[in-house]
Design a protein around this motif. Structure first.
Motif, PDB file in Angstrom:
ATOM      1  N   PHE A  90       7.671   1.877  -2.078  1.00 15.42           N
ATOM      2  CA  PHE A  90       6.714   1.107  -2.810  1.00 15.42           C
ATOM      3  C   PHE A  90       6.744   0.769  -4.330  1.00 15.42           C
ATOM      4  CE2 PHE A  90       2.979   1.082   0.817  1.00 15.42           C
ATOM      5  CZ  PHE A  90       4.091   1.509   1.735  1.00 15.42           C
ATOM      6  N   HIS A  91       7.526   1.579  -4.958  1.00 13.35           N
ATOM      7  CA  HIS A  91       7.750   1.277  -6.315  1.00 13.35           C
ATOM      8  C   HIS A  91       9.199   0.348  -6.471  1.00 13.35           C
ATOM      9  CE1 HIS A  91       4.359   3.933  -6.853  1.00 13.35           C
ATOM     10  NE2 HIS A  91       4.385   3.211  -7.895  1.00 13.35           N
ATOM     11  N   TYR A  92       9.564  -0.103  -5.372  1.00 11.45           N
ATOM     12  CA  TYR A  92      10.849  -0.925  -5.495  1.00 11.45           C
ATOM     13  C   TYR A  92      12.010  -0.193  -5.579  1.00 11.45           C
ATOM     14  CZ  TYR A  92       7.797  -5.198  -4.819  1.00 11.45           C
ATOM     15  OH  TYR A  92       6.925  -5.888  -4.416  1.00 11.45           O
ATOM     16  N   PRO A 160       4.885  -3.278  -1.425  1.00 10.80           N
ATOM     17  CA  PRO A 160       6.136  -4.053  -1.667  1.00 10.80           C
ATOM     18  C   PRO A 160       6.121  -5.265  -1.050  1.00 10.80           C
ATOM     19  CG  PRO A 160       6.693  -2.161  -0.292  1.00 10.80           C
ATOM     20  CD  PRO A 160       5.170  -2.044  -0.681  1.00 10.80           C
ATOM     21  N   VAL A 164      11.633  -5.266   0.845  1.00  9.62           N
ATOM     22  CA  VAL A 164      11.705  -3.784   0.448  1.00  9.62           C
ATOM     23  C   VAL A 164      10.992  -2.917   1.315  1.00  9.62           C
ATOM     24  CG1 VAL A 164      11.209  -2.331  -1.412  1.00  9.62           C
ATOM     25  CG2 VAL A 164      11.651  -4.713  -2.054  1.00  9.62           C
ATOM     26  N   ASP A 191       0.124  -7.909  -4.491  1.00 10.47           N
ATOM     27  CA  ASP A 191       0.034  -6.822  -3.542  1.00 10.47           C
ATOM     28  C   ASP A 191      -0.547  -7.328  -2.186  1.00 10.47           C
ATOM     29  OD1 ASP A 191       1.030  -4.770  -5.384  1.00 10.47           O
ATOM     30  OD2 ASP A 191      -0.906  -4.560  -6.146  1.00 10.47           O
ATOM     31  N   SER A 194       1.809  -9.463  -0.429  1.00 10.16           N
ATOM     32  CA  SER A 194       3.092  -9.030   0.380  1.00 10.16           C
ATOM     33  C   SER A 194       2.501  -8.528   1.553  1.00 10.16           C
ATOM     34  CB  SER A 194       3.604  -7.722  -0.851  1.00 10.16           C
ATOM     35  OG  SER A 194       4.032  -8.085  -1.988  1.00 10.16           O
ATOM     36  N   SER A 274       9.172   5.861 -12.092  1.00  8.53           N
ATOM     37  CA  SER A 274       8.380   4.609 -11.917  1.00  8.53           C
ATOM     38  C   SER A 274       8.051   4.006 -13.296  1.00  8.53           C
ATOM     39  CB  SER A 274       7.279   4.574 -11.049  1.00  8.53           C
ATOM     40  OG  SER A 274       6.451   5.406 -11.230  1.00  8.53           O
ATOM     41  N   ARG A 368       7.373  -0.433 -12.342  1.00 10.65           N
ATOM     42  CA  ARG A 368       6.441  -0.863 -11.406  1.00 10.65           C
ATOM     43  C   ARG A 368       5.181   0.084 -11.513  1.00 10.65           C
ATOM     44  NH1 ARG A 368       7.184  -5.904  -8.616  1.00 10.65           N
ATOM     45  NH2 ARG A 368       9.375  -6.016  -9.100  1.00 10.65           N
TER      46      ARG A 368
END
Ligand code: ADQ
Length: 477
Positions: A90-92, A160, A164, A191, A194, A274, A368
């Motif tokens: 979720f933090h890429y 994400p 991702v 968000d 996405s 992150s 992120r």
């Protein structure tokens, strides 16, 4: 009025004003202490085995209902799927994603078990607000146990982009579980976009275009639900008051005395990959490299208490940072000046606020971040007559709102060094006008507004009705 039930992975051991390194705990507690209600979740205890029991404690208007986890559940649900799979994805950070299907089974099992523990405590008109990525299957588990109450979910971290999310093998089960809630809240519009993109392009569902500030209606997996962005806030005037009161306290006096009139750049984060700490240290190094006039004229204080210290990725980032701060200090330090002071401990909220107020630059540069409350706390704590400057990553959710910050890309080391130089030299009138703009925004969207908007939309969200089956999509409750 309905009772508010907050469910989060961790129920923080919060005492008024005490340290609370974690944005969810800070935001949720601020929201709950006004309305009262119940806060249910993990106590933080890990038991070797056995059957954990709920402990219920009343503190003022808030009832804390907490329960321990047995070691296997902690390993699979918390360390495993939540923090080794979901958090990096979720933090890429697809490169850091680790996946073990037994951990995913443990994650679902613990969600079901926690939901079953909550059921006997519920009343028919309670409104249930579930928080964050640890508890994505929670509504599905409550529904399976027969719970008919309204259930909302707020994701504190980024949602994400689809490409991702696909790196998480059970992505479809996760999004299907999300669709068991009545209302989904995200930190920012990107968000929400996405999420809707996944619904439309991966789940064969529909998501209407948001209009007039109303939540988007989503239809997927046989359900209808609502989704919107609710950027979490702070109480800016309360923080300003804390900062003023803390200014004369010992920590700030000591800090000022040891600075000897040098300027101060300040960062506060949980120690997490992150948060962009390595890039941040390097950009400070670049500033000293390229602007010899800044040497011995500015100090950088990084406060970063370790979290999730039993996980490899967190041990690695700690070692890397200790190496970087030692290297940079070795390169530039003088007998009377240490360029970077890197501190691992937690501080009380008042001390942090006062340190923010005493500093010239707030340096908040995550790679992120769902929102980043530190950015909002930094601005709130400033002295209106002589405010500091916020240098903020474009990848923090807060950058969507804080237009008065100097916005940087955290991988652009030269760009960040330039922004630091600009911030350190910024004239008073410009600092004041940027501060006023950001403070107005923070007051307009404080933490009560966040809570009230979410609760208003959750109350309005109708009961979940089945929708027509879309071709190729399996219908599940
Ligand atoms: P976090 O990742 O924990 O939160 P953040 O929003 O910055 O990040 O919140 C950290 C909180 O902990 C702040 O209130 C800060 O003051 C406090 N804190 C940090 N270090 C501390 C220290 N050394 N001593 C005492 N307090 C400390 C998650 C998401 C964020 C999102 C929040 C809230 O990752 O993106 O903003 O939830 O939704």
């Amino acid at each position: 009025m309905s009772r508010l039930i907050i469910v989060s992975n961790r129920v923080a051991p919060i005492s008024e004003g005490g340290p609370a390194a974690g944005g969810l705990a800070v935001g949720v507690y601020d929201a709950l202490k006004e309305t009262g209600g119940m806060w249910f979740g993990w106590s933080g205890d890990v038991l070797p085995s056995g059957q954990p029991r709920i402990s219920v404690e009343e503190r003022g208007p808030v009832t804390f209902a907490t329960i321990g986890l047995v070691r296997r559940d902690y390993d699979q649900y918390y360390r495993g799927f939540s923090n080794a799979t979901l958090w990096p994805a979720f933090h890429y950070r697809a490169d850091l994603v680790q996946y073990d299907r037994h951990d995913f089974e443990g994650y679902c099992r613990v969600n079901t078990w926690l939901a079953q523990q909550l059921v006997p405590l519920l009343r028919p008109d309670d409104v249930i607000w579930v928080h964050d990525y640890h508890l994505i299957p929670f509504a599905k588990a409550l529904r399976a146990a027969g719970v008919k109450n309204r259930i909302g979910f707020f994701l504190h971290i980024p949602f994400p982009a689809s490409q991702v999310l696909l790196a998480v093998p059970p992505h479809r089960e996760l999004v299907e579980s999300l669709c068991s809630f009545d209302l989904l809240g995200f930190q920012t519009e990107p968000d929400l976009r996405s999420f809707c993109d996944y619904i439309v392009h991966e789940a064969n569902g529909t998501a209407d275009a948001p209009a007039n500030g109303r939540p988007t209606t989503v239809q997927a997996f046989g359900r209808t639900l609502h989704a919107a962005a609710y950027p979490i806030g702070v109480y800016p005037d309360e923080i300003a008051e804390l900062a003023r009161a803390g200014e004369s306290g010992k920590p700030v006096r000591t800090m000022r005395a040891t600075l000897h009139a040098r300027k101060l750049i300040m960062s506060v984060d949980r120690l997490d990959y992150s948060k962009g700490l390595v890039e941040r240290f390097r950009a400070f190094e670049r500033l000293l490299e390229q602007s010899p006039a800044q040497r011995n004229k500015v100090s950088f204080v990084q406060i970063a208490p370790p979290t999730r210290a039993d996980m490899h990725a967190y041990q690695d980032i700690r070692v890397q940072l200790e190496g970087e701060s030692g290297r940079i200090n070795g390169r530039f330090a003088e007998l009377d000046w240490t360029p970077i002071r890197y501190i691992h401990r937690q501080y009380e909220r008042q001390v942090l606020a006062a340190l923010f107020r005493a500093s010239h630059v707030g340096y908040v540069t995550p790679l992120r971040d769902g929102m980043n409350l530190v950015a909002k706390e930094y601005v709130s704590a400033q002295d209106p007559d002589d405010p500091g400057v916020l240098v903020l990553s474009r990848f923090a959710g807060a950058a969507q709102e804080l237009n008065g910050a100097l916005i940087v890309n955290p991988v652009d080391i030269d760009g960040m060094a330039e922004a630091l130089a600009t911030a350190l030299a910024m004239p008073l009138a410009e600092r004041q006008s940027r501060y006023r703009e950001m403070m107005a925004q923070l007051r307009e969207n404080n933490v009560s507004v966040w809570r009230d908007n979410f609760m208003r939309d959750l109350q309005a969200a109708g009961s979940v009705e089945p929708v027509r089956k879309h071709a190729g999509v399996s219908l599940a409750d």
